[in-house]
Design a protein around this motif. Sequence first.
Motif, PDB file in Angstrom:
ATOM      1  N   LEU A   8     -18.092  27.850  21.122  1.00  0.00           N
ATOM      2  CA  LEU A   8     -18.066  26.679  19.985  1.00  0.00           C
ATOM      3  C   LEU A   8     -16.769  26.015  20.668  1.00  0.00           C
ATOM      4  CD1 LEU A   8     -18.451  25.440  17.112  1.00  0.00           C
ATOM      5  CD2 LEU A   8     -16.797  27.442  16.900  1.00  0.00           C
ATOM      6  N   ILE A   9     -16.955  25.239  20.402  1.00  0.00           N
ATOM      7  CA  ILE A   9     -16.204  23.608  20.717  1.00  0.00           C
ATOM      8  C   ILE A   9     -14.867  22.951  19.239  1.00  0.00           C
ATOM      9  CG2 ILE A   9     -15.239  21.626  22.086  1.00  0.00           C
ATOM     10  CD1 ILE A   9     -18.120  21.478  23.035  1.00  0.00           C
ATOM     11  N   GLY A  10     -13.376  23.361  19.344  1.00  0.00           N
ATOM     12  CA  GLY A  10     -13.099  22.839  18.377  1.00  0.00           C
ATOM     13  C   GLY A  10     -11.530  21.466  19.279  1.00  0.00           C
ATOM     14  N   GLY A  11     -11.140  21.623  17.739  1.00  0.00           N
ATOM     15  CA  GLY A  11      -9.323  20.582  18.351  1.00  0.00           C
ATOM     16  C   GLY A  11     -10.186  18.833  17.563  1.00  0.00           C
ATOM     17  N   PRO A  12      -8.882  18.836  17.311  1.00  0.00           N
ATOM     18  CA  PRO A  12      -9.491  17.165  16.770  1.00  0.00           C
ATOM     19  C   PRO A  12     -10.209  16.380  16.895  1.00  0.00           C
ATOM     20  CG  PRO A  12      -6.762  18.005  18.133  1.00  0.00           C
ATOM     21  CD  PRO A  12      -8.161  19.092  18.567  1.00  0.00           C
ATOM     22  N   GLY A  13     -10.921  15.616  16.218  1.00  0.00           N
ATOM     23  CA  GLY A  13     -12.237  14.619  16.548  1.00  0.00           C
ATOM     24  C   GLY A  13     -13.323  16.305  16.236  1.00  0.00           C
ATOM     25  N   ASP A  14     -12.678  16.716  15.785  1.00  0.00           N
ATOM     26  CA  ASP A  14     -14.852  17.759  15.916  1.00  0.00           C
ATOM     27  C   ASP A  14     -15.385  17.427  14.546  1.00  0.00           C
ATOM     28  OD1 ASP A  14     -16.134  19.877  16.007  1.00  0.00           O
ATOM     29  OD2 ASP A  14     -15.035  21.956  14.772  1.00  0.00           O
ATOM     30  N   GLU A  15     -15.942  16.531  14.675  1.00  0.00           N
ATOM     31  CA  GLU A  15     -17.570  16.380  14.041  1.00  0.00           C
ATOM     32  C   GLU A  15     -18.025  17.704  13.285  1.00  0.00           C
ATOM     33  OE1 GLU A  15     -19.451  13.029  15.351  1.00  0.00           O
ATOM     34  OE2 GLU A  15     -17.705  11.540  15.445  1.00  0.00           O
ATOM     35  N   SER A  16     -17.952  18.347  13.686  1.00  0.00           N
ATOM     36  CA  SER A  16     -19.379  19.848  13.611  1.00  0.00           C
ATOM     37  C   SER A  16     -18.049  20.251  12.329  1.00  0.00           C
ATOM     38  CB  SER A  16     -19.544  20.980  14.619  1.00  0.00           C
ATOM     39  OG  SER A  16     -18.252  21.481  14.310  1.00  0.00           O
ATOM     40  N   ASP A  17     -16.801  20.053  11.909  1.00  0.00           N
ATOM     41  CA  ASP A  17     -17.011  20.522  10.760  1.00  0.00           C
ATOM     42  C   ASP A  17     -16.536  22.619  11.111  1.00  0.00           C
ATOM     43  OD1 ASP A  17     -15.833  18.598   9.146  1.00  0.00           O
ATOM     44  OD2 ASP A  17     -16.982  17.849   8.785  1.00  0.00           O
ATOM     45  N   ARG A  18     -16.366  22.683  11.562  1.00  0.00           N
ATOM     46  CA  ARG A  18     -16.577  24.097  11.863  1.00  0.00           C
ATOM     47  C   ARG A  18     -15.496  25.054  11.706  1.00  0.00           C
ATOM     48  NH1 ARG A  18     -21.654  25.267  15.465  1.00  0.00           N
ATOM     49  NH2 ARG A  18     -20.680  23.710  16.493  1.00  0.00           N
ATOM     50  N   ASP A  66     -10.033  24.571  22.501  1.00  0.00           N
ATOM     51  CA  ASP A  66     -10.001  23.470  22.408  1.00  0.00           C
ATOM     52  C   ASP A  66     -11.185  22.327  23.399  1.00  0.00           C
ATOM     53  OD1 ASP A  66      -8.171  21.337  22.580  1.00  0.00           O
ATOM     54  OD2 ASP A  66      -7.090  21.936  21.014  1.00  0.00           O
ATOM     55  N   VAL A  67     -11.585  21.430  23.137  1.00  0.00           N
ATOM     56  CA  VAL A  67     -11.894  20.726  23.427  1.00  0.00           C
ATOM     57  C   VAL A  67     -11.268  19.863  24.680  1.00  0.00           C
ATOM     58  CG1 VAL A  67     -11.180  17.752  21.819  1.00  0.00           C
ATOM     59  CG2 VAL A  67     -13.588  17.713  23.079  1.00  0.00           C
ATOM     60  N   ARG A  68      -9.069  19.532  24.433  1.00  0.00           N
ATOM     61  CA  ARG A  68      -8.984  19.108  25.619  1.00  0.00           C
ATOM     62  C   ARG A  68      -8.916  20.353  26.258  1.00  0.00           C
ATOM     63  NH1 ARG A  68      -4.757  18.612  20.991  1.00  0.00           N
ATOM     64  NH2 ARG A  68      -5.431  20.696  20.064  1.00  0.00           N
ATOM     65  N   ASP A  95      -2.049  20.767  15.516  1.00  0.00           N
ATOM     66  CA  ASP A  95      -2.810  20.099  16.109  1.00  0.00           C
ATOM     67  C   ASP A  95      -4.514  19.828  14.783  1.00  0.00           C
ATOM     68  OD1 ASP A  95      -1.338  19.310  17.633  1.00  0.00           O
ATOM     69  OD2 ASP A  95      -2.490  20.235  19.490  1.00  0.00           O
ATOM     70  N   VAL A  96      -5.276  20.249  15.001  1.00  0.00           N
ATOM     71  CA  VAL A  96      -6.550  20.137  14.511  1.00  0.00           C
ATOM     72  C   VAL A  96      -6.367  19.878  12.638  1.00  0.00           C
ATOM     73  CG1 VAL A  96      -8.350  21.738  13.137  1.00  0.00           C
ATOM     74  CG2 VAL A  96      -7.659  21.713  15.862  1.00  0.00           C
ATOM     75  N   LEU A  97      -4.652  20.610  12.184  1.00  0.00           N
ATOM     76  CA  LEU A  97      -5.117  20.560  10.831  1.00  0.00           C
ATOM     77  C   LEU A  97      -4.449  19.171  10.939  1.00  0.00           C
ATOM     78  CD1 LEU A  97      -4.078  21.470   7.996  1.00  0.00           C
ATOM     79  CD2 LEU A  97      -1.438  21.933   8.091  1.00  0.00           C
ATOM     80  N   ALA A  98      -3.867  18.344  11.529  1.00  0.00           N
ATOM     81  CA  ALA A  98      -2.829  16.845  11.276  1.00  0.00           C
ATOM     82  C   ALA A  98      -4.164  16.341  11.724  1.00  0.00           C
ATOM     83  CB  ALA A  98      -1.948  16.738  12.847  1.00  0.00           C
ATOM     84  N   ASP A  99      -5.180  16.154  12.120  1.00  0.00           N
ATOM     85  CA  ASP A  99      -6.292  15.530  12.261  1.00  0.00           C
ATOM     86  C   ASP A  99      -6.990  15.847  10.669  1.00  0.00           C
ATOM     87  OD1 ASP A  99      -8.297  14.202  13.615  1.00  0.00           O
ATOM     88  OD2 ASP A  99      -9.755  16.134  13.162  1.00  0.00           O
ATOM     89  N   GLU A 100      -7.399  17.258  10.658  1.00  0.00           N
ATOM     90  CA  GLU A 100      -7.740  17.118   9.079  1.00  0.00           C
ATOM     91  C   GLU A 100      -7.479  16.109   8.190  1.00  0.00           C
ATOM     92  OE1 GLU A 100     -11.031  19.152   8.324  1.00  0.00           O
ATOM     93  OE2 GLU A 100     -11.340  19.716  10.403  1.00  0.00           O
ATOM     94  N   ARG A 101      -6.023  15.548   8.068  1.00  0.00           N
ATOM     95  CA  ARG A 101      -5.089  15.781   6.729  1.00  0.00           C
ATOM     96  C   ARG A 101      -5.972  14.515   7.134  1.00  0.00           C
ATOM     97  NH1 ARG A 101      -1.679  18.247   4.246  1.00  0.00           N
ATOM     98  NH2 ARG A 101      -0.830  20.193   5.213  1.00  0.00           N
ATOM     99  N   ALA A 102      -5.431  13.631   8.344  1.00  0.00           N
ATOM    100  CA  ALA A 102      -5.787  12.225   8.713  1.00  0.00           C
ATOM    101  C   ALA A 102      -7.859  11.721   8.054  1.00  0.00           C
ATOM    102  CB  ALA A 102      -5.663  12.051  10.442  1.00  0.00           C
ATOM    103  N   ARG A 103      -7.814  12.854   8.292  1.00  0.00           N
ATOM    104  CA  ARG A 103     -10.212  11.916   8.059  1.00  0.00           C
ATOM    105  C   ARG A 103      -9.560  13.173   6.661  1.00  0.00           C
ATOM    106  NH1 ARG A 103     -14.001  15.716  11.587  1.00  0.00           N
ATOM    107  NH2 ARG A 103     -12.294  16.599  11.861  1.00  0.00           N
ATOM    108  N   GLY A 104      -9.230  13.372   5.704  1.00  0.00           N
ATOM    109  CA  GLY A 104      -9.152  13.847   4.865  1.00  0.00           C
ATOM    110  C   GLY A 104      -9.895  15.405   4.521  1.00  0.00           C
ATOM    111  N   LEU A 105      -9.129  16.149   3.818  1.00  0.00           N
ATOM    112  CA  LEU A 105      -9.117  17.135   3.554  1.00  0.00           C
ATOM    113  C   LEU A 105     -10.687  17.862   2.947  1.00  0.00           C
ATOM    114  CD1 LEU A 105      -5.585  19.248   2.952  1.00  0.00           C
ATOM    115  CD2 LEU A 105      -6.728  19.363   5.254  1.00  0.00           C
ATOM    116  N   ASP A 106     -10.290  16.982   1.272  1.00  0.00           N
ATOM    117  CA  ASP A 106     -11.497  17.518   0.410  1.00  0.00           C
ATOM    118  C   ASP A 106     -12.778  15.798   1.038  1.00  0.00           C
ATOM    119  OD1 ASP A 106     -12.893  18.497  -1.130  1.00  0.00           O
ATOM    120  OD2 ASP A 106     -11.948  17.404  -2.948  1.00  0.00           O
ATOM    121  N   ARG A 107     -12.860  16.484   2.450  1.00  0.00           N
ATOM    122  CA  ARG A 107     -13.465  15.102   2.332  1.00  0.00           C
ATOM    123  C   ARG A 107     -15.159  15.799   2.122  1.00  0.00           C
ATOM    124  NH1 ARG A 107     -11.976  16.313   7.257  1.00  0.00           N
ATOM    125  NH2 ARG A 107     -13.070  17.679   8.365  1.00  0.00           N
ATOM    126  N   PRO A 108     -16.615  14.439   1.900  1.00  0.00           N
ATOM    127  CA  PRO A 108     -17.493  15.343   1.803  1.00  0.00           C
ATOM    128  C   PRO A 108     -18.146  15.967   3.489  1.00  0.00           C
ATOM    129  CG  PRO A 108     -17.943  13.277   0.772  1.00  0.00           C
ATOM    130  CD  PRO A 108     -16.075  13.353   1.806  1.00  0.00           C
TER     131      PRO A 108
END
Length: 329
Positions: free
Chosen positions: A154-164, A193-195, A295-308
């Motif tokens: 499983l890959i995670g980190g900033p920019g993760d489109e899988s939302d896991r 982490d993807v990095r 780092d992931v939280l900062a990315d999540e905030r930038a993209r919207g915590l409650d995004r669909p």
Amino acid sequence: MADMQRRVLVLGGTRWLGRAIAEGHVERGAEVTCLARGASGPVPEGARLVVGDRDADDAYRGLDGDWDEIVDVTRLPAHARSALDALGDRARHWTFVSSVSAQRLEGAPVGADEDDELVPEDETGEDYGGAKAWIERTARERLGERLAIVRPGLIGGPGDESDRFGYWVSRLALAGDGPVLVPARDMPTQTIDVRDLTAFLVDVAPMRRDVVNAVGADDALHALIAAAREVAGHTGELVEAGDDDLERLEIGSWAGPRALPLVLPAGVASHAQRSSARYRAAGGEHRPRRAMLEDVLADERARGLDRPSAHRLSRADELAAIDSLASKA
């Protein structure tokens, strides 16, 4: 050959992991070309885009010369086959980014390594793991000692489109002092982490001639949630739900529109307990859990915590489930 002279071809290079790989090679001074349709976004600055649709017969006609490194992340056997036919004789080295899903999910022992058995192959591409297994064998037969196979978990980190991986720290931040639904059963979890994965694919994989499972450090979901809670500043209640409760509430596992990400059924828990020994011995790294969460939280905030999202339980469905558990108590 010096990095400034290296020619690198990334098949893709406009989305998350593929783009990161291309960017990493650019940063190290390579001449980087990305073959892509160009519909998913731009290539990294410093890379060259060659437009090509891998579903087309002439997908590779815009590529000239030989390559020191070719990287392919495809999950489609037809794409892999055509690339190997067109470019196999023009690559000094080839890295195929496979997946631990190419190995068996059920019955794998704790600490399973690269030699654990593969799933049945699927040349049609309908089964993700089976398709990756087919590509692995085909690439090995075609390229021999010029091939490295890297199987991420499983890959995670900033920019993760899988939302896991980002779900827990994001949801805890969104909830604030409100309740958050968590599984009562603890379970293993591994996320790379993807990095860290990108650094391995750029710096190490081009020198390998074997298979490496690039999986994250061993962790436990409850410990990860506790760390995410601290990073997010959550002060609300953690509402535990057992497996039977989650089934009754029609809340799934791993990923999906009504899923708790990273939750695995008990029978396949060893899927998140694979050995990273070869990855680490080869120079692969695991960044600290807290740093990754921040780092992931900062990315999540930038993209919207409650995004669909089609990959995680919505806040509204979560609160409805919590209310249902309360009424049952």
